[in-house]
Design a protein around this motif. Structure first.
Motif, PDB file in Angstrom:
ATOM      1  N   THR A   5       4.562   7.145   2.227  1.00 11.33           N
ATOM      2  CA  THR A   5       4.890   5.966   3.018  1.00 11.33           C
ATOM      3  C   THR A   5       4.438   4.736   2.254  1.00 11.33           C
ATOM      4  OG1 THR A   5       4.654   7.173   5.097  1.00 11.33           O
ATOM      5  CG2 THR A   5       4.467   4.786   5.216  1.00 11.33           C
ATOM      6  N   ILE A   6       5.289   3.730   2.213  1.00  2.99           N
ATOM      7  CA  ILE A   6       4.941   2.451   1.602  1.00  2.99           C
ATOM      8  C   ILE A   6       4.773   1.439   2.725  1.00  2.99           C
ATOM      9  CG2 ILE A   6       5.710   0.605   0.070  1.00  2.99           C
ATOM     10  CD1 ILE A   6       7.342   2.707  -1.445  1.00  2.99           C
ATOM     11  N   ILE A   7       3.625   0.772   2.746  1.00  3.43           N
ATOM     12  CA  ILE A   7       3.362  -0.254   3.747  1.00  3.43           C
ATOM     13  C   ILE A   7       3.382  -1.604   3.041  1.00  3.43           C
ATOM     14  CG2 ILE A   7       1.732  -1.148   5.446  1.00  3.43           C
ATOM     15  CD1 ILE A   7       0.641   1.722   5.680  1.00  3.43           C
ATOM     16  N   VAL A   8       4.293  -2.466   3.468  1.00  2.00           N
ATOM     17  CA  VAL A   8       4.406  -3.813   2.920  1.00  2.00           C
ATOM     18  C   VAL A   8       3.840  -4.766   3.966  1.00  2.00           C
ATOM     19  CG1 VAL A   8       5.994  -5.590   2.087  1.00  2.00           C
ATOM     20  CG2 VAL A   8       6.470  -3.180   1.615  1.00  2.00           C
TER      21      VAL A   8
ATOM     22  N   GLN B 130       0.854  -1.185   0.000  1.00  2.00           N
ATOM     23  CA  GLN B 130       0.000   0.000   0.000  1.00  2.00           C
ATOM     24  C   GLN B 130       0.892   1.238   0.000  1.00  2.00           C
ATOM     25  OE1 GLN B 130      -2.456   0.261   3.501  1.00  2.00           O
ATOM     26  NE2 GLN B 130      -3.736   1.852   2.653  1.00  2.00           N
ATOM     27  N   VAL B 131       0.517   2.234  -0.814  1.00  2.00           N
ATOM     28  CA  VAL B 131       1.249   3.496  -0.876  1.00  2.00           C
ATOM     29  C   VAL B 131       0.339   4.588  -0.329  1.00  2.00           C
ATOM     30  CG1 VAL B 131       2.341   5.192  -2.380  1.00  2.00           C
ATOM     31  CG2 VAL B 131       2.601   2.769  -2.873  1.00  2.00           C
TER      32      VAL B 131
ATOM     33  N   ASP C 122       9.282   9.577  -4.352  1.00  2.00           N
ATOM     34  CA  ASP C 122       8.625   8.926  -5.490  1.00  2.00           C
ATOM     35  C   ASP C 122       8.112   7.537  -5.103  1.00  2.00           C
ATOM     36  OD1 ASP C 122       7.595   8.508  -7.976  1.00  2.00           O
ATOM     37  OD2 ASP C 122       9.516   8.496  -9.024  1.00  2.00           O
ATOM     38  N   PRO C 123       7.158   7.483  -4.144  1.00  2.00           N
ATOM     39  CA  PRO C 123       6.708   6.188  -3.620  1.00  2.00           C
ATOM     40  C   PRO C 123       5.966   5.319  -4.638  1.00  2.00           C
ATOM     41  CG  PRO C 123       5.309   7.929  -2.803  1.00  2.00           C
ATOM     42  CD  PRO C 123       6.443   8.589  -3.534  1.00  2.00           C
TER      43      PRO C 123
ATOM     44  N   THR D 161       0.542  17.089   1.283  1.00  2.00           N
ATOM     45  CA  THR D 161       1.902  17.591   1.075  1.00  2.00           C
ATOM     46  C   THR D 161       2.760  16.541   0.382  1.00  2.00           C
ATOM     47  OG1 THR D 161       2.517  16.918   3.314  1.00  2.00           O
ATOM     48  CG2 THR D 161       1.887  19.215   2.998  1.00  2.00           C
ATOM     49  N   GLY D 162       2.500  15.267   0.658  1.00  2.00           N
ATOM     50  CA  GLY D 162       3.219  14.200  -0.030  1.00  2.00           C
ATOM     51  C   GLY D 162       2.931  14.181  -1.513  1.00  2.00           C
ATOM     52  N   ARG D 163       1.696  14.505  -1.873  1.00  2.00           N
ATOM     53  CA  ARG D 163       1.357  14.567  -3.294  1.00  2.00           C
ATOM     54  C   ARG D 163       2.063  15.750  -3.958  1.00  2.00           C
ATOM     55  NH1 ARG D 163      -4.875  13.996  -4.214  1.00  2.00           N
ATOM     56  NH2 ARG D 163      -4.135  13.860  -6.349  1.00  2.00           N
TER      57      ARG D 163
END
Length: 177
Positions: free
Chosen positions: A117-120, A103-104, A135-136, A109-111
């Protein structure tokens, strides 16, 4: 292969802007109220205010530097390695067999800054977070590509069977009943 750390430049810029703005507002208020040169001990209030805000900025910058130094992400051809810790290291390696979902997350502000944040998620239902990734979407696609490729193991000649298995029995004859 990809290696990364949390991207702290935007947070550092934001911290600097906020602390500077607060220091200017408080200093201006002290000058406006004519208390800027009142001494606290042997230090004028204005100098103490500027020193205080510099100390706040320094602590914030140190915190961001520690976060960056204590997290490292490495994507290899067959696994993802996440390292946490500064003095004591915790290394978690997830292979394609243990990968479940990805999940990204990107805030507003991140956009704008193209970070997130990347959730694995693993098969053991453990969520691993890669924070402040630059660049997630691209990094998430790279992780997904590595983790969804099936791994095939070819046994060395010493482990391969020497005899071929017996052929399967012939099918029963067809009857039209």
């Amino acid at each position: 292969d990809w290696q990364g750390h949390p991207w702290m430049t935007p947070a550092m810029i934001w911290l600097s802007i906020v602390v500077l703005a607060l220091a200017i507002v408080v200093s201006w208020a002290e000058l406006f109220e004519k208390i800027a040169f009142v001494h606290i001990g042997s230090i004028p209030l204005l100098d103490a205010t500027i020193g205080f805000f510099f100390f706040v900025w320094l602590i914030g910058a140190l915190r961001l530097a520690i976060i960056r130094a204590s997290n490292k992400y490495t994507l290899r051809g067959s696994n993802l390695e996440i390292q946490h810790g500064l003095l004591g290291k915790s290394i978690f390696t997830i292979s394609a067999a243990g990968f479940s979902d990805l999940q990204v997350l990107k805030s507003i502000t991140g956009r704008i800054l193209n970070m997130g944040t990347i959730i694995v998620e693993t098969d053991s239902h453990r969520d691993l977070r890669l924070i402040n990734v630059r660049d997630p979407i691209r990094v998430g696609d790279m992780i997904r590509q590595v983790m969804t490729v099936p791994t095939v193991r070819v046994a060395p000649p010493s482990e391969q069977p020497t005899q071929s298995p017996p052929p399967p029995p012939p099918p029963p004859p067809y009857t039209n009943e």
